[in-house]
Design a protein around this motif. Structure first.
Motif, mmCIF file in Angstrom:
data_model
loop_
_atom_site.group_PDB
_atom_site.id
_atom_site.type_symbol
_atom_site.label_atom_id
_atom_site.label_comp_id
_atom_site.label_asym_id
_atom_site.label_seq_id
_atom_site.Cartn_x
_atom_site.Cartn_y
_atom_site.Cartn_z
ATOM 1 N N PHE A 133 -55.236 77.281 28.093
ATOM 2 C CA PHE A 133 -57.055 77.428 28.566
ATOM 3 C C PHE A 133 -57.324 76.290 28.587
ATOM 4 N N GLU A 136 -58.092 73.850 31.090
ATOM 5 C CA GLU A 136 -59.102 74.085 32.096
ATOM 6 C C GLU A 136 -60.593 73.532 31.173
ATOM 7 N N GLY A 137 -60.180 73.600 30.240
ATOM 8 C CA GLY A 137 -61.230 72.866 29.136
ATOM 9 C C GLY A 137 -61.457 71.956 29.296
ATOM 10 N N GLN A 139 -60.558 69.787 31.758
ATOM 11 C CA GLN A 139 -61.381 69.294 32.783
ATOM 12 C C GLN A 139 -63.137 69.523 33.035
ATOM 13 N N LEU A 140 -63.446 70.464 32.322
ATOM 14 C CA LEU A 140 -64.987 71.434 32.153
ATOM 15 C C LEU A 140 -65.226 69.930 30.637
ATOM 16 N N LEU A 144 -68.050 67.028 31.915
ATOM 17 C CA LEU A 144 -69.831 66.856 31.233
ATOM 18 C C LEU A 144 -69.701 65.255 30.403
ATOM 19 N N VAL A 230 -73.513 68.080 37.499
ATOM 20 C CA VAL A 230 -72.331 68.146 36.867
ATOM 21 C C VAL A 230 -71.340 69.185 38.396
ATOM 22 N N MET A 234 -67.670 67.243 38.991
ATOM 23 C CA MET A 234 -66.888 68.587 39.029
ATOM 24 C C MET A 234 -65.585 68.173 39.777
ATOM 25 N N SER A 235 -66.503 68.107 41.333
ATOM 26 C CA SER A 235 -66.170 68.426 42.509
ATOM 27 C C SER A 235 -64.995 66.837 42.125
ATOM 28 N N ARG A 236 -65.351 65.584 42.012
ATOM 29 C CA ARG A 236 -64.701 64.357 41.481
ATOM 30 C C ARG A 236 -63.164 64.443 40.891
ATOM 31 N N ALA A 238 -61.529 67.575 40.414
ATOM 32 C CA ALA A 238 -61.443 68.487 40.795
ATOM 33 C C ALA A 238 -59.819 67.389 42.270
ATOM 34 N N ARG A 239 -60.992 66.254 42.663
ATOM 35 C CA ARG A 239 -60.442 65.604 44.046
ATOM 36 C C ARG A 239 -59.071 65.411 42.880
#
Lengths: 272, 272, 272, 272
Positions: A133, A136-137, A139-140, A144, A230, A234-236, A238-239
């Motif tokens: 996990f 993912e954490g 990345q979140l 932020l 956010v 996030m999309s940045r 993710a990319r």
């Protein structure tokens, strides 16, 4: 006993790590213990249950405390640097998790102290740190953190707004509708702007309701701002983490990792 | 009667499929029956209506039950593998949809049992499975599934937060303002953080209201996270399904429209 | 008088179009008249104001009605195809805007009929149709239309959820906490899932509050779905309308309109 | 004393600028003073505190007022164009921040006037203008300004909706459930559509609750629109400010990082 005794090393692997079957089993057991213990603390706070099952609650609490104490001592014993562990964030949380029960023997009836045991929940964070996990954490929390300044500006603006709105509503509505002071009016402004809307304080005069309507429609638009921040962040990320490869010949970007040829110049990647 | 008798096959096409005019008509009829039947169950629960129209409700309910029973038997009859159907998800839902009415003959006054009939609504899912809505639904659920780990981390963090916030508010506010136990305070924290804000429990002390304000502003920011997750995931699936080209040579997908060469086999697209 | 008489044509330009100074002035006047008229209807519904200023309200209402009647007749007169106008959407709205006042002479005391005059607001839509706001509005409504199927699937799922949640809460909570019937419980489920949270109906039993907590956290996640849908759709239309040009030599996309050379092959666009 | 006297220039640097250590210290001191002063105004409005600490509040208020007056006079003295400063936005805010306290000497008991001092908060905006927060703030406000027309269309549509919904609910629900007039019903529609949901006015009739359910589900979808607008706009500005390259020959901005040639002058980047 040398610091690298085999027992110590095996204990360390089970207690601090999670990639061995025993280590995983230990983590799952600990997770269940923490959750059950917090559940017991919660249920104990319900009057009817405390009256009826007080003895059972106390027994369970001592079982949990003794188990956590054994775990705490084993952690100190098995870690190569005991002092570093004791004063680390999780070391302190581990200690706080067991102290209130022992203190309850000395100091009588301190119900409030016992609630501290809820902080045991923070120990779960350690378990998850060891699992899959964590990515993912991370990345979140990265998303932020990257947008921290933007969010700070946003929260600053919101605080400025609620103080001004609260003060105006204090004058407009007055004490009759529950706007008894500026701090209470600011509380109302926050409740309204965040669209929570308890209704414990609500404007009663026509002018107050018109102003409140403006605040609500504003809050409607304002809620879009943190979402936008956010999402973009996030999309940045993710990319960025989306795996692409560069053509070494023409430097064209955006190839999937499975690509064999550059889609721009036809260069054969396998020849790399 | 052989398993591939023409009657069976024709029934199967009408009942289980939707690309013939009769199949479509059957689906629309079934949809209307399900919705009317759930409407009747709902209205029956309204006291005044039940008192006045009890006989009509019972009659209608038996009509629906008999029609659904006939449908259920026809499904068993027409399917090539009856046992597989009976124990499938939809087979069980179909059975659950008709059983309560029959049971009400044997067991007296079991109002609660009758509410189970609302689960008939799940049968609608089957009908939509056969229509063009399925692609959109799949895209939505794909986006949700792809972001499952992120959402799990997020919900875990939220649960951890509400337990800690709830426990603190239990100590700060106490029983006077309705925070009578930790579980109730956790319930309040969820009501507040999700911006629902019933107002059945609301902080009354200044310190409680200050803490609640923090929770609300935090909830304001937190709501941005699932939105960000889903939006990014959706835009990724949207990008995947659009704006890519297929290699006519090796059928490799995922080339940008500007690609000149297949990145899998090096085929020159311009040579098409 | 021929259908293309100069007076008719000039009237048509002023009333139906907006690119002449007189046409713009007419639109602004009409906008002010509509808003004032709806304001009067609204204020008339306030008991204290109606008691005190009834005569003034009636006078103003007749002034508005006569002005709108003249406008309606001029529209019929000036349009080349009167029947088409009369039975068009805006033609019917224009008629509905004036009829209630005339009817109030014949039918006594029909307060409800007079509220229909609020529909005059729809006439504003026509005025905006002629201004530069239309492009933005079109972009918004395009984004909504493009994601219509996705939104339909979403709303369908939400409706299915609230019916099932409502029925379960009806059994769990019962009449004591206000869940007196399944429709009322469904109403509660909608109020909760959309995070409105009036608090007129709120769960009181522990089990009911646990279920409600699940519904709220679910609603928290669900609210992300329409936002995701609309955002993705909007960014797609935004990207489409963002002016880029293609290199006629190498077909490389993504050049700004001001580009003179292709950034992929150096081709000189001016040579086109 | 010439307008460019060294004292004046040094004062100007400290008071109006922030890149010297003294300038930064002045800004931080001013920030603390403003926040404490607004805190005192807020706490003074709490009845119990005012009764008990009235004398202390008055003393503190005079200290703040005198300090702000000195600052105001120094600003006028040190700025090269005093009149321009006095009639600028911040000049007026600075004056408004000190006037109420002086007026309270002349006009007795004007509690409402004193609340104006909360506007001192606006002075914080000036301080932030000088810090590194400004870039982030500019990016946020740029995104909002760029989507202004879209947001105006959106708010216009929302206002149109709430007036029509409010009028319908006024007829459907009537005075018994609190929908006593059209303006009050419009207020309810705004409270509901923005998902605030106080619960001070809530539909009580079945038809009213059905309509309210439609409004809530609509509000659920509508909240997606501003979020979509702001997110798209933000991701556009984010994309603009990132991932582009400058031509070293003609300083044209906006090339994708994969660009080989400047699209303005045809300069070959690889030749760098």
């Amino acid at each position: 006993m040398t610091p690298s005794s085999p027992l110590k090393r095996r204990l360390y692997k089970v207690i601090f790590e999670a990639h061995t079957p025993l280590g995983k089993a230990f983590d799952i057991l600990l997770l269940l213990l923490i959750i059950s213990s917090v559940l017991v603390v919660s249920l104990e706070s319900v009057k009817e249950l405390r009256r009826q099952y007080l003895q059972q609650f106390i027994t369970l609490e001592w079982i949990f405390t003794i188990l956590f104490t054994i775990e705490y001592l084993l952690r100190i014993y098995s870690t190569p640097k005991p002092l570093k562990y004791i004063f680390s964030f999780f070391g302190i949380v581990d200690l706080i998790s067991i102290i209130p029960t022992y203190l309850s023997l000395v100091i009588m009836g301190s119900q409030y102290l016992l609630v501290i045991r809820v902080l045991r929940l923070l120990r779960i964070a350690r378990i998850f740190k060891l699992t899959h996990f964590i990515n993912e954490g991370k990345q979140l929390s990265n998303a932020l953190r990257a947008s921290f300044t933007k969010i700070a500006v946003f929260i600053g603006t919101v605080l400025l707004l609620v103080v001004i709105i609260g003060s105006i509503m204090y004058i407009v509505e007055g004490e009759a509708s529950g706007f008894t002071s500026i701090p209470k009016s600011i509380y109302w402004a926050i409740v309204t702007l965040t669209t929570v809307g308890y209704g414990d304080i609500a404007p009663a005069t026509p002018l107050g309701q018109i102003l409140a309507s403006f605040v609500m429609i504003m809050g409607y638009g304002i809620i879009a701002v943190p979402t936008g921040i956010v999402t973009v962040e996030m999309s940045r990320t993710a990319r960025k983490t989306a795996e692409t490869r560069l053509c070494p010949n023409c430097h064209q970007e955006g190839h999937p990792v499975s690509a064999k040829y550059c889609f721009n110049c036809g260069y054969h990647f396998a020849a790399m």
